[in-house]
Structure formats: C-alpha cells, structure tokens
Design a protein around this motif. Structure first.
Motif, PDB file in Angstrom:
ATOM      1  N   GLY A 171       0.869  -1.159   0.000  1.00 37.42           N
ATOM      2  CA  GLY A 171       0.000   0.000   0.000  1.00 37.42           C
ATOM      3  C   GLY A 171       0.913   1.218   0.000  1.00 37.42           C
ATOM      4  O   GLY A 171       1.902   1.257   0.742  1.00 37.42           O
ATOM      5  N   ILE A 204       3.568  -0.692   6.054  1.00 37.60           N
ATOM      6  CA  ILE A 204       3.879  -2.062   6.483  1.00 37.60           C
ATOM      7  C   ILE A 204       2.928  -2.468   7.611  1.00 37.60           C
ATOM      8  O   ILE A 204       2.154  -1.650   8.095  1.00 37.60           O
ATOM      9  CB  ILE A 204       5.356  -2.247   6.856  1.00 37.60           C
ATOM     10  CG1 ILE A 204       5.714  -1.383   8.044  1.00 37.60           C
ATOM     11  CG2 ILE A 204       6.283  -1.951   5.692  1.00 37.60           C
ATOM     12  CD1 ILE A 204       6.424  -2.177   9.060  1.00 37.60           C
ATOM     13  N   THR A 231      -6.416  -1.073   2.575  1.00 39.02           N
ATOM     14  CA  THR A 231      -5.978   0.225   2.046  1.00 39.02           C
ATOM     15  C   THR A 231      -7.159   0.992   1.447  1.00 39.02           C
ATOM     16  O   THR A 231      -7.285   2.203   1.651  1.00 39.02           O
ATOM     17  CB  THR A 231      -4.883   0.012   0.970  1.00 39.02           C
ATOM     18  OG1 THR A 231      -3.818  -0.710   1.583  1.00 39.02           O
ATOM     19  CG2 THR A 231      -4.364   1.322   0.418  1.00 39.02           C
TER      20      THR A 231
END
Ligand code: G1P
Length: 295
Positions: A171, A204, A231
């Motif tokens: 993402g 992360i 995301t």
C-alpha cells in the motif's frame, strides 16, 4: 481511550513457503527458535495489549495450541528438572484466556479478515499486526505507535521508504511533510505500478485504527487482486477522519518473502551472543566463497 485489543489476520495459505507450509501454518515457521507469530504477539503484549484476536482459517489449529498451556509438556519438563525450558514454554502464553479466535471462512483479503473481528473489537480503537512484517527495534514498534496515537488520537500505520520498483508490493501513501517522523496522509493506493505510485512511502503491517473503519470495510468493494483491501477502506475513511503515517525506529524484515525470511533469521540470530560467536566466522566464509563462485 487506551489501545487494549490487537487483531492478527492469520488465515493466509502461505503458498510462497510450500512445501514447508503444506501441513503447518506459515506463521509457525521459526525465526531462530521462535515462530514468526510469537514475535508479533510479544510485541503487542509489550505495548500493553490485553486481548489478542486471531482471525484464522482452516489448517491453523497449531496456532491455537501454541498459545495454550501444554500440561503434559510442562509436567515432563518439571519432572526432568528442566526449569529453563519450562520457563520458556510457560512464557509463550502468560494468560491463555487473553487469546480470542474467530474465523475468516472465505479468503476475501486483508480488509475482510479485519472486518471479521468487528464484534470482538467493538467500539474502540485497536491495533492490527501483520506477523510477516518482523521488526527489530529497541522499543517495540507498536509501543512507539501507541505513544504517537496518544498525541494524535487518529488512525495511523507504520511506513517505510521503498525503491520505486517495489511499489507494486505495498500500500503506498501520498503524504504531507510531517512532524517527528509522522506524516499526514492525503491519499492511499494498494499495490500501484511504479509509474502510477504517488510516492515511495509504503505501508507495512502495523496499524492503529479507529472503529469507524468497520463501516468502511463493510461497504468496501473488491480491489487489487480481487480482494477486499484494508488500504481501500482506509482511503474511504480519509474522507471523514485524518490518518497518519509513522516512520518507526527499527529494522523491518519481510518474512512473507523467502529472502526476507532468511535475512530475519540471520539478523535475529546475530543478536544472540552465543550464536553470534559461532555464526560470524561461518557467515564470513560462506559469503566469500559465494562471492568467488559467482564471479
Ligand atoms: C498487505 C497490505 C499492504 C501492505 C502490506 C505490508 O499486503 O495490503 O497495503 O503494504 O501488507 O506488508 P500483503 O503483503 O498482505 O499483500
């Protein structure tokens, strides 16, 4: 409000590690002598988390056994006077009752896995830890983030800088320059091609989320990889609440990847004085012979 609950999505199949993961959950692969998942659980407990919520799938019962007491093993160690090992085994699950399990019955993605924990989390901010992201740090990363959450009272995730050609694995956020390692997110996109990525700031697997995320997850269509993406739901949450990216202090290893997993094993082994002494000369020899073989 204090962050007391942490969600661990652990339903993934771990196909990248076949055949090792044919009959064993990928989260149980050891880094040195501890399963990957235990590092993340220890990080959460050290950050003050009181309830560990596993979102599991079929074939994951070894995880439940690992975080439960094993009386037979404990009694045998006691009888044999192996007190150090007994302490090691007992410390895995200091309070087995703090572990809660729910199932993700269909593999619909990370966003869906987190949504599966909505009733257990309830109406309070919570953490999410992806155990594949193993982090070596002085202060546990989740602890660093909870300190930051206490200041900002908003959703946030850990971020790192990646090479431009790696953006399609993460993402990626577009952010405004921030303060003290924290940036304010303007937009987010899941796994963009390098030429489409708005930056090289990658998310992360450490998040703190407000419970509003569940509404957005519940309405979220499938995105990248035909999965319901966290995301995308966070992108939607951005329309009503601020979200921050946090550049943590520590070194991250991607244990979802074979090379990253090997690096994690070496890095964590080198932290142990007894192993370091044996490994350093051996590694130096290996590296120099691999170098001359490749030349
Ligand atoms: C997930 C998230 C992604 C994030 C990554 C971090 O992807 O969807 O946004 O950057 O974890 O490890 P996955 O690695 O599960 O494909």
């Amino acid at each position: 409000m204090r962050i007391k609950k942490a969600v661990f999505p652990v339903a993934g199949l771990g196909t990248r590690f076949l055949p090792a993961t044919k009959a064993m959950p990928k989260e149980m692969l050891p880094v040195v002598d501890k399963p990957i998942i235990q590092y993340a659980v220890e990080e959460a407990l050290a950050a003050g988390i009181e309830q560990i919520i596993f979102v599991t799938g079929s074939g994951k019962s070894a995880l439940e056994d690992h975080f439960d007491t094993n009386l037979q093993l404990e009694n045998t160690l006691k009888e044999r006077g192996k007190t150090d090992l007994l302490r090691t085994v007992e410390s895995v699950a200091p309070h087995a009752s703090n572990f809660v399990y729910t199932r993700q019955s269909e593999p619909l993605g990370l966003g869906h896995a987190i949504w599966c924990a909505r009733d257990i989390v309830g109406d309070e901010p919570f953490a999410v830890l992806l155990a594949d992201d193993l982090i070596q740090s002085e202060v546990p990363v989740l602890h660093q983030m909870i300190n930051e959450f206490d200041r900002l009272r908003a959703s946030m995730m850990a971020i790192i800088v990646v090479e431009q050609e790696e953006t399609s694995r993460y993402g990626i956020i577009e952010a405004e320059q921030g303060f003290n390692g924290t940036v304010q997110v303007r937009s987010m996109v899941e796994k963009p091609a390098p030429e489409e990525a708005p930056s090289n700031l990658a998310v992360i697997g450490r998040y703190i989320l407000t419970p509003r995320i569940f509404d957005h997850l519940g309405r979220q269509d499938r995105g990248a990889g035909n999965e319901i993406q966290l995301t995308d739901a966070m992108s939607s949450l951005l329309t009503e609440q601020p979200i921050f990216g946090y550049k943590f202090k520590g070194r991250r290893f991607d244990c979802g990847d074979k090379a990253g997993f090997q690096m994690a094993n070496i890095a964590f082994a080198l932290e142990r004085p007894e192993l370091r002494k044996q490994l350093l000369p051996g590694l130096a020899k290996l590296v120099s012979s691999a170098g001359s073989a490749g030349a």
